[in-house]
Structure formats: C-alpha cells, structure tokens
Design a protein around this motif. Structure first.
Motif, PDB file in Angstrom:
ATOM      1  N   LEU A  78      -4.585   6.457  -3.309  1.00  0.00           N
ATOM      2  CA  LEU A  78      -3.821   5.319  -2.781  1.00  0.00           C
ATOM      3  C   LEU A  78      -3.497   4.360  -3.916  1.00  0.00           C
ATOM      4  O   LEU A  78      -4.299   4.169  -4.825  1.00  0.00           O
ATOM      5  CB  LEU A  78      -4.637   4.557  -1.725  1.00  0.00           C
ATOM      6  CG  LEU A  78      -5.046   5.281  -0.445  1.00  0.00           C
ATOM      7  CD1 LEU A  78      -5.834   4.344   0.447  1.00  0.00           C
ATOM      8  CD2 LEU A  78      -3.830   5.815   0.292  1.00  0.00           C
TER       9      LEU A  78
ATOM     10  N   VAL B 253       0.847  -1.208   0.000  1.00  0.00           N
ATOM     11  CA  VAL B 253       0.000   0.000   0.000  1.00  0.00           C
ATOM     12  C   VAL B 253       0.878   1.251   0.000  1.00  0.00           C
ATOM     13  O   VAL B 253       1.797   1.368   0.807  1.00  0.00           O
ATOM     14  CB  VAL B 253      -0.903   0.035   1.262  1.00  0.00           C
ATOM     15  CG1 VAL B 253      -1.897   1.197   1.174  1.00  0.00           C
ATOM     16  CG2 VAL B 253      -1.648  -1.273   1.437  1.00  0.00           C
ATOM     17  N   ASP B 254       0.599   2.184  -0.916  1.00  0.00           N
ATOM     18  CA  ASP B 254       1.338   3.455  -0.956  1.00  0.00           C
ATOM     19  C   ASP B 254       0.365   4.616  -1.066  1.00  0.00           C
ATOM     20  O   ASP B 254      -0.672   4.506  -1.708  1.00  0.00           O
ATOM     21  CB  ASP B 254       2.266   3.505  -2.193  1.00  0.00           C
ATOM     22  CG  ASP B 254       3.508   2.657  -1.969  1.00  0.00           C
ATOM     23  OD1 ASP B 254       4.142   2.831  -0.924  1.00  0.00           O
ATOM     24  OD2 ASP B 254       3.790   1.791  -2.825  1.00  0.00           O
ATOM     25  N   LYS B 255       0.775   5.738  -0.469  1.00  0.00           N
ATOM     26  CA  LYS B 255      -0.014   6.968  -0.614  1.00  0.00           C
ATOM     27  C   LYS B 255       0.609   7.738  -1.771  1.00  0.00           C
ATOM     28  O   LYS B 255       1.758   8.159  -1.693  1.00  0.00           O
ATOM     29  CB  LYS B 255       0.110   7.776   0.679  1.00  0.00           C
ATOM     30  CG  LYS B 255      -1.192   8.420   1.111  1.00  0.00           C
ATOM     31  CD  LYS B 255      -0.979   9.279   2.321  1.00  0.00           C
ATOM     32  CE  LYS B 255      -1.836   8.808   3.481  1.00  0.00           C
ATOM     33  NZ  LYS B 255      -1.808   9.744   4.592  1.00  0.00           N
TER      34      LYS B 255
ATOM     35  N   ASN C   7      -7.038   9.002   4.436  1.00  0.00           N
ATOM     36  CA  ASN C   7      -6.064   8.707   5.504  1.00  0.00           C
ATOM     37  C   ASN C   7      -6.503   7.508   6.339  1.00  0.00           C
ATOM     38  O   ASN C   7      -5.695   6.643   6.692  1.00  0.00           O
ATOM     39  CB  ASN C   7      -5.881   9.921   6.421  1.00  0.00           C
ATOM     40  CG  ASN C   7      -5.101  11.027   5.742  1.00  0.00           C
ATOM     41  OD1 ASN C   7      -4.418  10.804   4.736  1.00  0.00           O
ATOM     42  ND2 ASN C   7      -5.216  12.246   6.256  1.00  0.00           N
TER      43      ASN C   7
ATOM     44  N   THR D 102      -2.920  -0.532   5.651  1.00  0.00           N
ATOM     45  CA  THR D 102      -1.555  -0.899   6.051  1.00  0.00           C
ATOM     46  C   THR D 102      -1.579  -1.815   7.275  1.00  0.00           C
ATOM     47  O   THR D 102      -0.818  -2.767   7.369  1.00  0.00           O
ATOM     48  CB  THR D 102      -0.673   0.340   6.328  1.00  0.00           C
ATOM     49  OG1 THR D 102      -1.425   1.264   7.099  1.00  0.00           O
ATOM     50  CG2 THR D 102      -0.188   1.011   5.068  1.00  0.00           C
TER      51      THR D 102
ATOM     52  N   TYR E 126      -5.989   4.423   4.351  1.00  0.00           N
ATOM     53  CA  TYR E 126      -4.551   4.106   4.299  1.00  0.00           C
ATOM     54  C   TYR E 126      -4.114   3.381   5.572  1.00  0.00           C
ATOM     55  O   TYR E 126      -3.433   2.351   5.526  1.00  0.00           O
ATOM     56  CB  TYR E 126      -3.740   5.400   4.096  1.00  0.00           C
ATOM     57  CG  TYR E 126      -2.245   5.182   4.106  1.00  0.00           C
ATOM     58  CD1 TYR E 126      -1.606   4.512   3.060  1.00  0.00           C
ATOM     59  CD2 TYR E 126      -1.464   5.624   5.182  1.00  0.00           C
ATOM     60  CE1 TYR E 126      -0.235   4.297   3.078  1.00  0.00           C
ATOM     61  CE2 TYR E 126      -0.098   5.400   5.206  1.00  0.00           C
ATOM     62  CZ  TYR E 126       0.523   4.740   4.142  1.00  0.00           C
ATOM     63  OH  TYR E 126       1.872   4.510   4.178  1.00  0.00           O
ATOM     64  N   GLN E 127      -4.539   3.925   6.721  1.00  0.00           N
ATOM     65  CA  GLN E 127      -4.159   3.297   7.986  1.00  0.00           C
ATOM     66  C   GLN E 127      -4.759   1.910   8.149  1.00  0.00           C
ATOM     67  O   GLN E 127      -4.084   0.975   8.579  1.00  0.00           O
ATOM     68  CB  GLN E 127      -4.588   4.202   9.165  1.00  0.00           C
ATOM     69  CG  GLN E 127      -3.641   5.376   9.334  1.00  0.00           C
ATOM     70  CD  GLN E 127      -4.191   6.428  10.306  1.00  0.00           C
ATOM     71  OE1 GLN E 127      -5.300   6.320  10.801  1.00  0.00           O
ATOM     72  NE2 GLN E 127      -3.392   7.449  10.560  1.00  0.00           N
TER      73      GLN E 127
END
Length: 320
Positions: free
Chosen positions: A289, A275-277, A309, A316, A312-313
């Motif tokens: 993302l 996973v990348d932002k 956000n 991950t 994303y959290q």
C-alpha cells in the motif's frame, strides 16, 4: 385473506405466549435483586442511600413496569399493555447510562465495606440464587431490552394493518427501537473508550495523546515499512483511528520498566492522506500500500493478502 389472517393470528398467539413466559422468568430474576438486595439494604442501612442508588439505578422502577406489563399480558390486553409499558421504556436507557458507574461502585464497596461484602456473600448463597452472583443479574435489563425489540417486531408483523391494535403496536416498536439505539450508542462509546485507554497505556510516555474526544479506534496490526533508500524492511506496529495513523516499534526487551511497551515513531493525520494499492490486486502473495501525505509517502507491505486488503479498506474508509 381468511387463511392469511388465521396464519397471522396463530403466529401472534405464539409470540404473545412466549413473551409472557419469558417475562415471568425475567421478573423472577429481577425479584431476587429487589427483594434480597435493594429492599433489605434500604432497611439495614448497610450502604449509604447515594451508593445504593448508584449500584442499582432505576431497577425498582423497571421491576414495577414489568409487573404491570405481565398483568396486561395475562389478561390478553396485548396492545394496550405494550403501549403502557413503552411510557416507561426510557428507564432502560438511564439504566444503561448508569451501568458502568454501578459496576465500579460495586467493586469499590466490596473492597472497602466489610459488612456489605459479608451480606452479599450471604444472600448469594441462598438456594433461590442457584449459584448466580449479583454481577450476573445486574446486566439482565439490557439483555431483556434486546429481546423486547424482537418480540414487539414479531407481534407487529403478525397483526393486520387495518386492525385497531396495529397503531398501538407500531408506536411500541418505535419506542423500543429508539431506546435500543440509545443503549447501543452507550455500549459502543464505552467499548471505544476502553480501546483508546488500552492503546494509551501501551505507549511509552505521555507525549502521544490517544484519548481525544470524538476519536474512534478502528484497528491495529504489524506491517512492514518499505524504506525509500534500499535499506532493509522494518516491522512496525500500526494503530489506525478515525483521524490518525500511529506507527510504533517495541521498546528494548531488557528495559526495566517499558519492556512490554511501544515507542511512538510517527503520527500521520488522515485528513490529507491518499491511499493506493500498489500491488495486491491479483491473487499474489501479500501486497503493498502507498499512503501519500503532503510531505511524505509511506509504503506498507504484508505477505498476507487478506490482511493488506483489510488494511486498504479500513484506511480508505477512515480517510473518506
């Protein structure tokens, strides 16, 4: 030191008094169930013994244990009273394990058993019940367990570590904490099962198996999928679990049976996901993302920065 001891003693006396007062109230409420339901139902035979056992579980034993505890507290035998009580505290764990089945059986009996339905209504109309239903009283032991944890801990914190009672109280706190964790696990597992079942029912057909042992529901929400070739953005509903990410789209609104359901479009296993932002680091509008799988890269976008956000959290954490 003397001042500290006096302060501890004052706080401890206050907590012990509050514990006893609330224990009396708790026993009064349990008494309603034991006296007006369990005892009379046993005598009348309105419910079969196995059904009665399923609905009320170890409630009578819990009631007896509380009676003994309140007698100890009334006599000021705090530490030995709690130590003795903790020999029975596992009853609360068994009660929690049984509660879901108890509620199910109760509903079933109210549907099928006319004489039980009449009996329940009659008992609940007694002035002692003050408008409360049997369903309101059955979860009481689990609410009380939560209170015990705080009372016991407060008593321990306000007892001098070199006093004779300290070890007994420490043992009681340990026992009550272990049973609290056990009950919390039961509750979390039950809530998770309900979430998995809810998502399973939302999906059209049975091809995608959501209900899998060991799988945990994390979150869901709408995200925009950015296509690889310059096509337009597609809005999709995503469901994130501990091991997979499911992408879905709504069924046709005019579909006769499935207009309110979702079609599963893809299931992405998370064990090989990175996973990348791409953007969303600064206070910009929204973010993007990138989810890289062995044979595919998925670009997900949202115009809400907080939302991206959070995703994303969650992603991950699930991948990790």
């Amino acid at each position: 030191v003397e001042e500290q001891r006096a302060r501890w003693e004052r706080k401890r006396s206050r907590t012990a008094k509050e514990l006893l007062e609330t224990e009396h109230k708790y026993i009064e409420q349990l008494d309603l169930v034991v006296t007006f339901f369990v005892t009379i139902l046993k005598a009348k035979g309105t419910l079969k013994p196995a059904v009665l056992e399923t609905i009320f579980g170890p409630l009578e034993s819990i009631y007896s244990a509380s009676h003994v505890l309140s007698l100890h507290l009334e006599r000021g035998n705090l530490a030995s009273g709690l130590e003795n009580f903790c020999q029975n505290v596992e009853l609360y764990g068994h009660y929690a394990e049984n509660l879901e089945q108890a509620n199910k059986t109760l509903k079933e009996q109210l549907r099928k058993n006319k004489s039980f339905r009449r009996f329940k209504k009659l008992q609940e109309n007694r002035p002692q019940f003050q408008g409360r239903k049997l369903e309101d009283l059955l979860p009481l032991p689990l609410q009380r367990l939560h209170q015990y944890k705080h009372f016991f801990r407060d008593l321990l914190e306000n007892t001098s570590p070199d006093s004779a009672e300290y070890q007994k109280l420490a043992k009681a706190v340990k026992s009550i904490s272990e049973v609290s964790w056990w009950v919390q696990d039961i509750t979390e597992n039950r809530e998770n099962s309900l979430q998995l079942l809810r998502v399973q029912k939302l999906l059209k057909g049975q091809k995608t198996q959501v209900l899998t042992p060991g799988r945990w529901y994390i979150r869901e929400g709408w995200l925009l999928v950015v296509p690889s070739k310059g096509e337009e953005l597609k809005c999709r509903m995503f469901f994130l679990f501990s091991d997979i990410l499911i992408a879905t789209k709504p069924c046709h609104p005019l579909h006769l049976l499935n207009s309110n359901k979702l079609v599963c479009q893809a299931v992405y296993p998370l064990h090989q996901c990175v996973v990348d932002k791409v953007f969303g680091h600064t206070q910009s509008q929204g973010g993007l993302l990138s989810l890289s799988f062995p044979h595919k890269t998925l670009l997900l976008m949202s115009s809400d920065q907080q939302d991206i956000n959070d995703w994303y959290q969650s992603l991950t954490a699930a991948v990790r």
